[in-house]
Design a protein around this motif. Structure first.
Motif, PDB file in Angstrom:
ATOM      1  N   TYR A  42     -91.206  44.213 108.769  1.00 26.96           N
ATOM      2  CA  TYR A  42     -90.505  44.736 107.594  1.00 26.96           C
ATOM      3  C   TYR A  42     -91.085  44.180 106.301  1.00 26.96           C
ATOM      4  N   ALA A  43     -91.601  42.972 106.345  1.00 30.16           N
ATOM      5  CA  ALA A  43     -92.194  42.391 105.133  1.00 30.16           C
ATOM      6  C   ALA A  43     -93.372  43.226 104.641  1.00 30.16           C
ATOM      7  N   GLU A  44     -94.064  43.897 105.568  1.00 31.56           N
ATOM      8  CA  GLU A  44     -95.181  44.746 105.173  1.00 31.56           C
ATOM      9  C   GLU A  44     -94.712  46.081 104.579  1.00 31.56           C
ATOM     10  N   ARG A  45     -93.504  46.508 104.936  1.00 27.41           N
ATOM     11  CA  ARG A  45     -93.011  47.818 104.500  1.00 27.41           C
ATOM     12  C   ARG A  45     -92.098  47.748 103.276  1.00 27.41           C
ATOM     13  N   ILE A  46     -91.408  46.650 103.084  1.00 25.56           N
ATOM     14  CA  ILE A  46     -90.404  46.558 102.023  1.00 25.56           C
ATOM     15  C   ILE A  46     -90.997  46.772 100.624  1.00 25.56           C
ATOM     16  N   PRO A  47     -92.191  46.246 100.294  1.00 22.90           N
ATOM     17  CA  PRO A  47     -92.719  46.485  98.935  1.00 22.90           C
ATOM     18  C   PRO A  47     -92.802  47.966  98.566  1.00 22.90           C
ATOM     19  N   ASN A  48     -93.239  48.819  99.489  1.00 22.43           N
ATOM     20  CA  ASN A  48     -93.311  50.253  99.190  1.00 22.43           C
ATOM     21  C   ASN A  48     -91.933  50.850  98.943  1.00 22.43           C
ATOM     22  N   THR A  49     -90.956  50.426  99.750  1.00 21.68           N
ATOM     23  CA  THR A  49     -89.598  50.936  99.564  1.00 21.68           C
ATOM     24  C   THR A  49     -89.014  50.463  98.245  1.00 21.68           C
ATOM     25  N   LEU A  50     -89.234  49.209  97.891  1.00 21.95           N
ATOM     26  CA  LEU A  50     -88.735  48.694  96.616  1.00 21.95           C
ATOM     27  C   LEU A  50     -89.379  49.410  95.438  1.00 21.95           C
ATOM     28  N   GLN A  51     -90.670  49.705  95.552  1.00 25.52           N
ATOM     29  CA  GLN A  51     -91.359  50.421  94.485  1.00 25.52           C
ATOM     30  C   GLN A  51     -90.771  51.826  94.318  1.00 25.52           C
ATOM     31  N   LEU A  52     -90.580  52.522  95.418  1.00 30.92           N
ATOM     32  CA  LEU A  52     -89.994  53.859  95.363  1.00 30.92           C
ATOM     33  C   LEU A  52     -88.569  53.802  94.815  1.00 30.92           C
ATOM     34  N   PHE A  53     -87.793  52.836  95.280  1.00 29.89           N
ATOM     35  CA  PHE A  53     -86.401  52.692  94.836  1.00 29.89           C
ATOM     36  C   PHE A  53     -86.338  52.401  93.343  1.00 29.89           C
ATOM     37  N   ALA A  54     -87.210  51.534  92.851  1.00 21.42           N
ATOM     38  CA  ALA A  54     -87.215  51.184  91.429  1.00 21.42           C
ATOM     39  C   ALA A  54     -87.579  52.390  90.568  1.00 21.42           C
ATOM     40  N   TYR A  55     -88.576  53.161  90.990  1.00 26.00           N
ATOM     41  CA  TYR A  55     -88.954  54.361  90.244  1.00 26.00           C
ATOM     42  C   TYR A  55     -87.786  55.339  90.187  1.00 26.00           C
TER      43      TYR A  55
END
Length: 307
Positions: free
Chosen positions: A90-103
């Motif tokens: 999950y540590a490898e996937r969370i940055p992409n989700t956080l980026q999408l969520f922030a946008y």
């Protein structure tokens, strides 16, 4: 304030305990992971060895006790397919989700609040009607339909935007718009309706009678009192947005938490699926708790009513 916060925190903890128990037993009832993981025709001895390797041969209550023990010790187990720590996956996937969520969150809030105010102030004009029409379309259109339409128009026909992946910020533009659309529509609607409710109140007429400029009447007095319904819908939509990430990321293949959970669900990867569901539930519960605190900050009467 502390008593109010303590009650809400205890409620959040109780909710998470229920979620932890529910997700564990639901994943076990969904089917045997080895039936999906191993290729057809594998011998019984190999299958039994794999079952024992992951502790799936133990009684379900023993497995549940080990699962809970692992949560408190930080040992979430290994993914059945990747044979790596679930936390590492999950540590490898969370940055992409956080980026999408922030946008998506920034897009919805930055556009939704001003458009809602304009729709209220210009409610009898073509502009106000157009804004509400856009909000209605955004609210009524399902995420997957909007996603497919945008892919067909902007990727396959116009070739302006990439249809999948996570290589550049442009890869997140369409997913962010799709994810933000329902929240944007709700913010516009609630901001407009809430502002209209307070604009006819006596204290605003008094402020105008004192000679205060209209921008100060709206900006300082009306918006603050109209904020609670808007904070409510933002909190609810943020919680919903966390769940909608699963669908949006699966459609656009952004390699985030969403498509990871989808794959884990299809493949009955218990440890990965459990961690993902508990992670989403934790974010939703935390968001609800933050919204409760914001209520009491915006309007101290909330603490009195809640008590």
């Amino acid at each position: 304030m502390l008593e109010f916060l303590a009650r809400r925190t205890l409620g959040a903890i109780a909710t998470m305990l229920v979620v932890i128990a529910a997700v564990f037993f639901a994943t076990r009832l969904s089917g045997n992971a080895m039936d999906y993981m191993l290729p057809p025709g594998v011998d019984i001895a190999t299958k039994q060895a794999m079952v024992e390797r992951f502790g799936l041969d133990q009684p379900i209550w023993v497995q549940f006790f080990r699962f809970v023990q692992g949560i408190f010790s930080g040992e979430w187990g290994l993914g059945l397919y990747e044979r790596r720590s679930v936390v590492e996956i999950y540590a490898e996937r969370i940055p992409n989700t956080l980026q999408l969520f922030a946008y998506a969150l920034g897009l919805a809030v930055v556009l939704g609040l001003p458009l809602g105010v304009v729709a209220a102030l210009q409610r009898k004009t073509v502009l106000g009607s157009a804004i509400m029409a856009i909000a209605f379309v955004g609210y009524a259109t399902p995420n997957f339909v909007l996603a497919i339409v945008m892919i067909l128009v902007f990727s396959f026909n116009l070739h302006w935007l990439p249809s999948s992946g996570d290589a550049t910020p442009l890869h997140f533009l369409m997913p962010a718009i799709v994810l933000a659309a329902p929240m944007l529509a709700e913010i516009i609607r609630f901001a407009r309706n809430s502002l209209l409710d307070v604009m006819g109140q006596d204290y605003l007429r008094t402020a105008r009678a004192k000679g205060l400029p209209e921008r100060l009447v709206i900006g300082k007095h009306a918006l603050r009192n109209a904020a609670i319904p808007v904070v409510t819908v933002i909190g609810l939509q943020v919680a919903g947005m966390v769940a909608r990430c699963v669908l949006v990321e699966a459609v656009f293949a952004t390699k985030g938490v969403g498509d990871l959970i989808v794959f884990a669900t299809i493949g009955r990867d218990y440890p990965v699926l459990q961690f993902g569901v508990i992670l989403i539930a934790g974010l939703v519960v935390t968001t609800s708790l933050i919204v409760d605190v914001l209520y009491s900050v915006i309007d101290p009467r909330v603490k009195v009513i809640a008590s």
